[in-house]
Write a protein that holds these residues in place. Structure first.
Motif: not given
Ligand code: ADP
Length: 247
Positions: A51-79
């Motif tokens: 639904e709207n407001g469920s955090g989809k864009s926020t998750l995208m921003k996080g995966l793109l490295g535009l937001l830092k995780p506030t917990g847990g670990s995010l690993t992106v392939a070196e290339e």
């Protein structure tokens, strides 16, 4: 490895491109998305729904490295760290009116690969050409971007995103503002790119098409309610409810 090519069908084990382990993302001092665990692998076609407001864009921003995780670990392939992820943002009116040629817009996608050199290299021009051919816009390379239809503009932006990397393309609501035939063209192109080995991660509210196009669904409501194949999603309680008997 930095070349614009793919190894689909090579028979090798699939490599993870993005791995989230119990990741949280948010703003200031509140988390909007919590406890996300998922892996995007080579060749995946993942659609993020909710639904709207469920955090989809926020998750995208996080995966793109535009937001830092506030917990847990995010690993992106070196290339992907080196070249950046091919990203297709939602277009603003100003971007739609951008006064540049198709070729110039596509070439600007090479910027994340390079330093502050004043001219594009022969190799960058070859990558841009390859991606314009792949997306069927090479014949209109000298046209002005702002005079194109919405569907053609999306092709240009996809070619631009592929200049950063042909491993993973992230799209945020890519069909917004497109007419039905342009929507079908866009899905056909994404499917073709995916067959050629480009992993796709897309936020979409177009649930009917999504279940026939994507191979995996991530359903978000602050937390991940479901992550798995489309077939499993259709059988799940959350999927049945969201699809409302459409499947
Ligand atoms: P969706 O893409 O699923 O509609 P969003 O990620 O845009 O959801 O928003 C999720 C929540 O995060 C909403 O409550 C929204 O108000 C909040 N939010 C989004 N962007 C920001 C921001 N830049 N600063 C603070 N809160 C935000």
């Amino acid at each position: 490895m930095e070349e614009n090519r793919n190894e689909a069908g090579s028979g090798e084990a699939k490599k993870p491109l993005i791995v989230c382990q119990n990741v949280d993302f948010g703003y200031e001092n509140y988390d909007v998305v919590v406890g996300v665990s998922m892996t995007v692998e080579e060749g995946d076609y993942v659609c993020i729904v909710g639904e709207n407001g469920s955090g989809k864009s926020t998750l995208m921003k996080g995966l793109l490295g535009l937001l830092k995780p506030t917990g847990g670990s995010l690993t992106v392939a070196e290339e992907l760290k080196k070249t950046g992820i091919g990203y297709l943002p939602q277009q603003t009116a100003a971007q739609r009116d951008f006064p540049a040629t198709v070729q110039e817009v596509v070439l600007s996608g090479c910027l994340s690969r390079r330093g502050a050199l004043p001219f594009y290299s022969r190799k960058e021009k070859a990558i841009a050409r390859e991606n314009m051919e792949k997306t069927g816009i090479y014949q209109i390379k000298d046209h002005c971007y702002r005079e194109l239809s919405g569907g053609q503009q999306q092709r240009v932006l996809i070619a631009r995103a592929l200049c950063a990397t042909s491993r993973l393309l992230i799209l945020d609501e890519p069909i917004t503002g497109l007419d039905p035939s342009a929507i079908q063209d866009l899905y056909a192109m994404l499917k073709q790119l995916n067959r050629e080995g480009v992993a796709i991660l897309m936020v979409s509210h177009d649930i009917r098409n999504v279940v026939s196009e994507a191979s995996k669904i991530l359903h978000l409501k602050r937390e991940v309610l479901f992550y798995g194949t489309v077939q499993e999603y259709k059988k799940s309680a959350v999927g049945k409810e969201f699809l409302g008997g459409d499947s």
